[in-house]
Design an enzyme around this catalytic site. Structure first.
Site, PDB file in Angstrom:
ATOM      1  N   TYR A  45      40.944 -12.898  19.325  1.00 55.10           N
ATOM      2  CA  TYR A  45      42.092 -12.213  19.920  1.00 55.10           C
ATOM      3  C   TYR A  45      41.855 -10.700  19.914  1.00 55.10           C
ATOM      4  CZ  TYR A  45      46.934 -11.052  21.040  1.00 55.10           C
ATOM      5  OH  TYR A  45      48.063 -10.565  21.647  1.00 55.10           O
ATOM      6  N   SER A  84      45.949 -14.704  26.389  1.00 57.19           N
ATOM      7  CA  SER A  84      46.685 -13.461  26.549  1.00 57.19           C
ATOM      8  C   SER A  84      45.757 -12.264  26.342  1.00 57.19           C
ATOM      9  CB  SER A  84      47.874 -13.462  25.583  1.00 57.19           C
ATOM     10  OG  SER A  84      48.789 -12.448  25.902  1.00 57.19           O
TER      11      SER A  84
END
Length: 724
Positions: free
Chosen positions: A494, A574
């Site tokens: 991430y 994301s």
């Protein structure tokens, strides 16, 4: 060379060019930014017509769909909490698309014979209406709850009488982000609202929700794509017209948002404010009078310097005291006590910064604080008194490796603490800590179908050198019965927004490891695993370091024989989708498959849609000529080069994603298909009536994971195996 078994749809290209800071930037697919346009709808339909049969025909899809469905439709339950003598938890007996909210008049009743207080599955036929907020009033009499439709971040808030199960007339539309925060006397609550987007209008005084909110008619292109204006914090008094709600806090600039908190004794309102997604914050305190009125603001921390999180506040005979978890003079966090009447006075340190561990959270219970610490991206707990003295250190239950705490539910005067615990190998479990005895017991699992038994695993912590020599930690997870040596490997990361990537159960991860693959979870700079300095090292103009980190991890996995370049897939969601897009465009030869999911892929226009402007504190502002070159240099959409062999790529997005709008994925997919010179496919998988991931029905998630896993397996050579 044989012809591929797929043909990409023709994607229109136009001559749109924008000059940004003297640089001409072509944008031939800008029309795809309008999700309601005929050309966009036709493009999505054509892309799904290619990806659906391809994915359905993969050999590994059936076993992966069976595995992910078994895991996601098994009975499960969340961590209980108590209000006014009643106990609550989210739970699912299995098979339901959405979790139900349960209530019991005692903990035993909650665990053995609960009553269903709210069932989101009754609000829509397709299971896409989700419960996205649930706050019980301090007296345990009322529930303020938020429902969201088709994966959107927009929510409608309603109020339910807990004893009768009937809804009150109160209904609040166009809310986001902040869950309802009750006043101490349960007469009303605070929430965060926006003006209705575009020309869409909705009546604010409709009766309470009996069926799903009619959000589909309101969630048009304006609601799903337009850059949002400034919001405001308002106070709603039960039974009054929402149009008359009192505005308590309005940002001086659009990107500021606030998180409200009311002290358990009902005397103080604390507002923690930040610009966008910035971790740094200011803190304001207002007194609450006996009749619920709010006094003037007392500024406790008025400069945007460090992250502050309110832990506890109360007013006693010696005056008010505010406890903060702060990063002021402590990048790994410390606990301090502040006098809100004299905020400039020296803060009293309760728990100092640790030499290595990060203070994640502190929650009051009885006369103690329950502290959550992060050590090497895993959690441990301590109980300390209000002066900071250690009372006990708690061993968290973990049968196969490190764990993380997902919830600490306490009452400031209570002696019971409910803990949620998870790991890579075990789904979340709930535990009750009795502070009077120190006993911790695991609460029984809910009735229903049990999840399949997963094979035993082995885990290992390793470090990979990044381009500048910084060691980047990873957790490697594999089945214990399989030999080491090059195996198909899924690398996940991430690296942003101060978000820590911790041990956490995932049906996608578990299914991959059970099938015989290796899982590598990287703790990249930009994340929150190791304190403020680790985050700041990977944000803004330093964002390229995050991509260097994941590339270093990939190179290390190959160099040490964990896998090979022909066996390595990279995945992220994301901001992690940006990570995948950057890694595969900068070093395409490293990866056998890429899985960017709901990714931020156009770094020059992300700030022009919905809440994207809030991310400029993390990425930098493309409108700033000093920051523009760095963003252009790594923007995945703009790094694509025709004639380049990119890895096989499966791009996932949702047509109702109003956080990272689908245009990111659609434009990136169209251009990647045009540029692809490698033999692997570039597929776009667009979920309809789905958003960024929140509230997605269980079977829809199972299908998404099965498609991603089977695609990765196809191109890394993983043949799903069953442990003996």
């Amino acid at each position: 060379m044989t012809e591929p078994a797929w043909t990409y749809p023709t994607a229109d290209r136009d001559d749109t060019v924008e000059v940004l800071h003297g640089t001409s930037v072509p944008d031939p697919y800008r029309y795809l930014e309008d999700p309601d346009a005929d050309r966009t709808r036709a493009f999505v339909t054509a892309q799904n017509a290619v990806s659906e049969p391809y994915l359905a025909g993969l050999e590994a899809r059936a076993p992966f769909l069976a595995s992910t469905t078994d895991l996601l439709t098994a009975a499960h339950a969340g961590t209980p909490w108590e209000r006014g003598g009643r106990y609550f938890r989210l739970a699912n007996p299995g098979e339901l698309d959405q979790d139900q909210l349960l209530v019991g008049d005692s903990l035993d009743q909650l665990l053995t014979a609960p009553r269903v207080l709210l069932d989101p599955n009754t609000f829509s036929a397709d299971g896409t209406t989700a419960l996205t907020a649930a706050r019980v009033s301090p007296d345990g009499a009322l529930l303020a709850y938020g429902l969201s439709e088709a994966g959107s971040d927009w929510r409608t808030v309603a109020v339910r009488d807990i004893a009768t199960g009937a809804d009150l007339p109160d209904r609040l539309d166009w809310t986001k982000w902040v869950a309802p925060t009750w006043l101490p006397d349960s007469s009303g609550f605070l929430y965060w609202r926006y003006p209705a987007p575009g020309s869409s209008t909705r009546t604010a005084t409709e009766p309470g929700i009996d069926t799903a909110p009619e959000t589909d008619t309101a969630l048009d292109a304006d609601a799903l794509t337009d850059a949002m204006g400034a919001g405001e914090l308002v106070l709603h008094r039960l039974g009054t017209d929402p149009a008359d709600d009192e505005v308590l806090w309005t940002p001086a600039e659009r990107d500021w948002m606030v998180d409200p908190w009311v002290s358990p004794d009902g005397t103080l309102l604390v507002l923690t404010a930040s610009p966008g997604t910035d971790s740094r914050s200011t803190v304001e305190v207002r007194r609450i009078s006996a009749d619920g009125g709010l006094g003037p603001v007392m500024t406790v921390v008025g400069e945007l310097t460090d992250a502050q999180t309110v832990v506890h506040a109360e007013t006693g005979p010696d005056g008010a005291v505010l406890y903060l978890r702060t990063e002021r003079d402590a990048p790994r966090g410390r606990l301090v006590a502040v006098d809100p009447d004299a905020p400039e006075a020296p803060w009293r340190e309760i728990v100092p910064q640790h030499a290595t561990d990060v203070l994640v959270d502190a929650d009051p219970a009885a006369d103690t604080f329950v502290l959550v610490w992060s050590r090497d991206a895993a959690h441990h707990l301590e109980i300390r008194d209000r002066e900071g003295s250690l009372r006990s250190a708690l061993e968290l239950p973990g049968d196969q490796g490190p764990v993380s705490v997902t919830a600490v539910n306490t009452r400031a005067a209570g002696t019971e603490v409910f803990l949620g615990v998870t790991s890579f190998t075990r789904e979340g479990t709930a535990h009750r800590l009795d502070l009077t005895t120190g006993q911790v017991r695991e609460l029984p699992a809910p009735a229903g179908r049990r999840a399949p038994e997963l094979p035993a695993t082995r885990s290992e912590r390793v470090s990979a050198p990044s381009a500048d020599g910084t060691p980047v930690p990873m957790t490697l997870l594999a089945r214990a019965d399989l030999p080491a040596g090059p195996r198909p490997t899924l690398l996940y990361g991430y690296g942003g927004f101060d978000v820590p990537i911790l041990p956490s159960f995932s049906a996608l991860f578990a299914s991959w490891v059970a099938a015989g693959g290796v899982l590598a979870v990287a703790n990249l700079r930009g994340g929150g695993e190791f304190g403020a300095a680790w985050h700041e090292a990977g944000m803004g103009v330093h964002k390229q370091r995050v991509f260097d980190d994941v590339i270093g991890c990939a190179e290390h996995l190959i160099a040490t024989g964990v896998t090979t370049a022909g066996q390595l897939a990279v995945h992220g969601r994301s901001n992690g989708g940006l990570l995948v897009g950057a890694a595969m465009t900068q070093r395409p030869e490293l990866f056998a498959a890429a899985l960017p999911t709901v990714g931020v892929l156009d770094m020059l226009r992300f700030h022009r849609f919905t809440i994207g402007w809030a991310w400029t504190s993390e990425y930098g502002d493309p409108d700033d000529p000093a920051l523009f070159p760095a963003l252009l240099a790594y923007s995945p959409l703009h790094r694509l080069i025709p004639g380049t062999a990119y890895p096989p790529t499966l791009i996932n997005t949702g047509d109702h994603d109003d956080r990272v709008v689908p245009a990111h994925s659609l434009k990136f997919g169209a251009e990647l298909q045009r540029c692809q010179a490698g033999p692997g496919p570039v597929l776009l998988r667009v979920d309809t009536r789905a958003g960024h991931g929140m509230g997605k029905p269980a079977r829809a998630r199972a299908a998404e994971y099965a498609d991603q896993l089977s695609f990765a397996a196809e191109h890394t050579g993983l043949v799903p195996d069953t442990a003996s």
